[in-house]
Scaffold this motif. Structure first.
Motif, PDB file in Angstrom:
ATOM      1  N   LEU A  77     -16.188  -3.710   3.465  1.00 50.54           N
ATOM      2  CA  LEU A  77     -15.396  -2.718   4.202  1.00 50.54           C
ATOM      3  C   LEU A  77     -13.937  -3.155   4.291  1.00 50.54           C
ATOM      4  O   LEU A  77     -13.229  -2.867   5.256  1.00 50.54           O
ATOM      5  N   GLY A  78     -13.485  -3.840   3.250  1.00 49.09           N
ATOM      6  CA  GLY A  78     -12.103  -4.277   3.188  1.00 49.09           C
ATOM      7  C   GLY A  78     -11.871  -5.570   3.951  1.00 49.09           C
ATOM      8  O   GLY A  78     -12.791  -6.186   4.491  1.00 49.09           O
ATOM      9  N   TYR A  79     -10.601  -5.974   3.987  1.00 47.29           N
ATOM     10  CA  TYR A  79     -10.224  -7.251   4.597  1.00 47.29           C
ATOM     11  C   TYR A  79      -8.725  -7.186   4.840  1.00 47.29           C
ATOM     12  O   TYR A  79      -7.994  -6.528   4.110  1.00 47.29           O
ATOM     13  N   GLY A  80      -8.259  -7.879   5.881  1.00 45.85           N
ATOM     14  CA  GLY A  80      -6.834  -7.857   6.171  1.00 45.85           C
ATOM     15  C   GLY A  80      -6.452  -6.632   6.986  1.00 45.85           C
ATOM     16  O   GLY A  80      -7.305  -5.985   7.610  1.00 45.85           O
ATOM     17  N   ILE A  81      -5.179  -6.281   6.954  1.00 48.01           N
ATOM     18  CA  ILE A  81      -4.684  -5.240   7.853  1.00 48.01           C
ATOM     19  C   ILE A  81      -5.250  -3.858   7.528  1.00 48.01           C
ATOM     20  O   ILE A  81      -5.264  -2.977   8.386  1.00 48.01           O
ATOM     21  N   HIS A  82      -5.727  -3.656   6.285  1.00 45.50           N
ATOM     22  CA  HIS A  82      -6.259  -2.353   5.908  1.00 45.50           C
ATOM     23  C   HIS A  82      -7.790  -2.317   5.921  1.00 45.50           C
ATOM     24  O   HIS A  82      -8.388  -1.432   5.310  1.00 45.50           O
ATOM     25  N   PHE A  93      -1.587   4.532   3.227  1.00 47.03           N
ATOM     26  CA  PHE A  93      -0.413   4.484   2.361  1.00 47.03           C
ATOM     27  C   PHE A  93       0.783   3.918   3.114  1.00 47.03           C
ATOM     28  O   PHE A  93       1.917   4.334   2.906  1.00 47.03           O
ATOM     29  N   MET A  94       0.549   2.967   4.006  1.00 45.99           N
ATOM     30  CA  MET A  94       1.637   2.394   4.814  1.00 45.99           C
ATOM     31  C   MET A  94       1.605   0.877   4.776  1.00 45.99           C
ATOM     32  O   MET A  94       0.542   0.263   4.700  1.00 45.99           O
ATOM     33  N   ASP A  95       2.781   0.293   4.878  1.00 45.76           N
ATOM     34  CA  ASP A  95       2.950  -1.139   5.118  1.00 45.76           C
ATOM     35  C   ASP A  95       3.483  -1.317   6.540  1.00 45.76           C
ATOM     36  O   ASP A  95       3.991  -0.370   7.138  1.00 45.76           O
ATOM     37  N   PRO A  96       3.405  -2.543   7.078  1.00 46.67           N
ATOM     38  CA  PRO A  96       4.049  -2.791   8.377  1.00 46.67           C
ATOM     39  C   PRO A  96       5.566  -2.551   8.263  1.00 46.67           C
ATOM     40  O   PRO A  96       6.119  -2.708   7.172  1.00 46.67           O
ATOM     41  N   PRO A  97       6.251  -2.158   9.353  1.00 50.18           N
ATOM     42  CA  PRO A  97       5.707  -2.015  10.722  1.00 50.18           C
ATOM     43  C   PRO A  97       5.045  -0.670  10.988  1.00 50.18           C
ATOM     44  O   PRO A  97       4.332  -0.534  11.979  1.00 50.18           O
ATOM     45  N   ASP A  98       5.260   0.336  10.099  1.00 49.33           N
ATOM     46  CA  ASP A  98       4.667   1.656  10.345  1.00 49.33           C
ATOM     47  C   ASP A  98       3.151   1.553  10.477  1.00 49.33           C
ATOM     48  O   ASP A  98       2.542   2.174  11.348  1.00 49.33           O
ATOM     49  N   SER A 110       0.818  -1.217   0.000  1.00 45.75           N
ATOM     50  CA  SER A 110       0.000   0.000   0.000  1.00 45.75           C
ATOM     51  C   SER A 110       0.848   1.263   0.000  1.00 45.75           C
ATOM     52  O   SER A 110       0.304   2.370  -0.063  1.00 45.75           O
ATOM     53  N   ALA A 111       2.154   1.101   0.088  1.00 42.06           N
ATOM     54  CA  ALA A 111       3.028   2.256   0.333  1.00 42.06           C
ATOM     55  C   ALA A 111       3.110   3.228  -0.848  1.00 42.06           C
ATOM     56  O   ALA A 111       3.562   4.359  -0.683  1.00 42.06           O
ATOM     57  N   PRO A 124       0.617  11.623  -1.635  1.00 45.32           N
ATOM     58  CA  PRO A 124       0.481  13.033  -1.267  1.00 45.32           C
ATOM     59  C   PRO A 124       0.723  13.355   0.201  1.00 45.32           C
ATOM     60  O   PRO A 124       1.069  14.461   0.542  1.00 45.32           O
ATOM     61  N   GLN A 125       0.509  12.401   1.098  1.00 44.03           N
ATOM     62  CA  GLN A 125       0.631  12.732   2.518  1.00 44.03           C
ATOM     63  C   GLN A 125       0.919  11.470   3.318  1.00 44.03           C
ATOM     64  O   GLN A 125       0.710  10.356   2.834  1.00 44.03           O
TER      65      GLN A 125
END
Length: 400
Positions: A342-347, A82-87, A61-62, A76-77
């Motif tokens: 509503l999505g699935y997984g970590i996001h 817009f993050m992957d693990p570990p952030d 997703s980064a 953009p921000q």
């Protein structure tokens, strides 16, 4: 006569008007769809989409979540989507505190108060479900939680609508999209500055006070840009989902009055109806990821370094996963397959429980406000938006 090759164009007017016909052909004819001109892949079968949502190590997703962003790599921000693990893990654990079951329940009376306020102002003879009701109330809920003053809450909705709007053929941001994003970001940035000087009992103030592990393991505070990114995202997600879901709900119930009657006869079915609406006409059509390596999925192979559309709305109507998948049925067995609405997984959606509660309460009050109604189908106006489907106008007449 042979059928023409199936074509998926995420910014074609034909797609905006009716994505489900295209999804059916893609699932049957090209489950691992590749667009040579734009150089992207798209997944539509439930088994493939669910597997990709869960595999965050392969599908990153980064680089962003829409085609223009992922292709350019110009995010953009700083934002959790817009993050992957570990952030991602650190930020998610922090933001989850704003959406605990207790925190959601604490919003219940606010939601009811806002629903009654907007329905109380509505004219039963000339009622637009979206403009008069499902547009204004959800953004009030989420922006109150964030700490946005009352005068700016509806402005937030206008910024969101403008930033997501796409003209047919438009993949990258227009000047209007850019301006809405900049105006929204600057507004929230200014609000963060104010809260640093004058903390209040709101989400922005709590984010300012919070600490997360940094790259070296030491705890650190969030910076103003990070907090701005989160509040902008929450405002958008918190407003768009329920706005579009409730509008689409009233269109589908008008098309299937026997399903509306089931709710009139038994209000305990409303939570199941919300799940079926999320499956059948969920607002979020897809998320775009970036394949960081070659991946084997049930239907085939995705090569490395490609934008990949995870078409949750297509997967939710996959007959390989759901019986009578193209039928709208509020009594459906919900255990058949994972609902990806509503999505699935970590996001998966941070505010899913809040969105569900708002939609349940909205339907409860609409059953009272308009037990019998007619939709002006000629007056329906769909949105043309990046990855979001639904209606801008749903005019109805309440029947005596």
């Amino acid at each position: 006569m042979t059928k023409p090759h199936v074509e998926f164009n995420p910014v074609a007017q034909e797609y905006f008007d009716n994505p489900y016909e295209i999804y059916k052909r893609m699932r049957d004819e090209a489950p691992i769809y590749y667009d040579e001109r734009e150089d992207f892949y798209a997944l539509t079968r439930h088994a493939d989409v669910a597997a990709a949502f869960k595999d965050h190590e392969s599908f990153s997703s980064a680089r962003g979540c829409d085609l223009g962003m992922v292709r350019s790599g110009d995010v953009p921000q700083k934002s959790i989507i817009f993050m992957d693990p570990p952030d991602h893990r650190h930020m998610r654990s922090l933001l989850n505190k704003a959406f605990t079951p207790r925190a959601i329940q604490a919003q219940r009376e606010t939601v009811i108060e806002l629903i009654r306020h907007y329905l109380g102002k509505a004219d039963p003879e000339h009622f637009d479900v979206v403009q008069d009701f499902s547009g204004p109330f959800p953004v009030e809920v989420i922006t109150r939680m964030a700490g946005v003053p009352e005068d700016f809450r509806q402005q937030v909705r206008l910024w969101i609508d403008t930033s997501l709007h796409r003209e047919p053929g438009q993949i990258d941001w227009s000047e209007e999209n850019q301006k809405a994003n900049v105006d929204s970001g600057m507004y929230y940035y200014g609000l963060v500055q104010e809260r640093r000087q004058n903390p209040q009992d709101d989400m922005i103030s709590r984010l300012i006070a919070a600490e997360i592990p940094g790259p070296d393991g030491e705890l650190r505070k969030l910076d103003d840009i990070e907090i701005t990114g989160f509040t902008t995202l929450l405002g958008g997600a918190g407003a768009e989902t329920v706005t579009k879901l409730v509008g689409s709900a009233m269109v589908e119930f008008a098309r299937h009055p026997e399903q509306w009657q089931l709710l009139l006869d038994d209000r305990s079915r409303i939570p199941d109806a919300v799940e079926e609406l999320l499956r059948y006409v969920g607002p979020v059509q897809y998320n775009v990821r970036y394949s960081v390596r070659e991946v084997e999925l049930p239907s085939g192979t995705i090569p490395a370094n490609k934008p990949v559309f995870l078409m949750g709305a297509a997967a939710n109507r996959d007959p390989r996963a759901f019986d009578d998948a193209e039928t709208f049925d509020v009594t459906r067995d919900r255990l058949q397959a994972q609902n990806l609405g509503l999505g699935y997984g970590i996001h998966s959606c941070l505010g899913a429980a809040l969105a569900r509660m708002e939609t349940v309460l909205a339907l409860e009050h609409l059953l009272d406000f308009m037990p019998r109604y007619e939709v002006d189908f000629d007056g329906l106006q769909r949105v043309n938006m990046q990855n979001v489907a639904g209606y801008h106008h749903v005019p109805v007449k309440v029947l005596k």
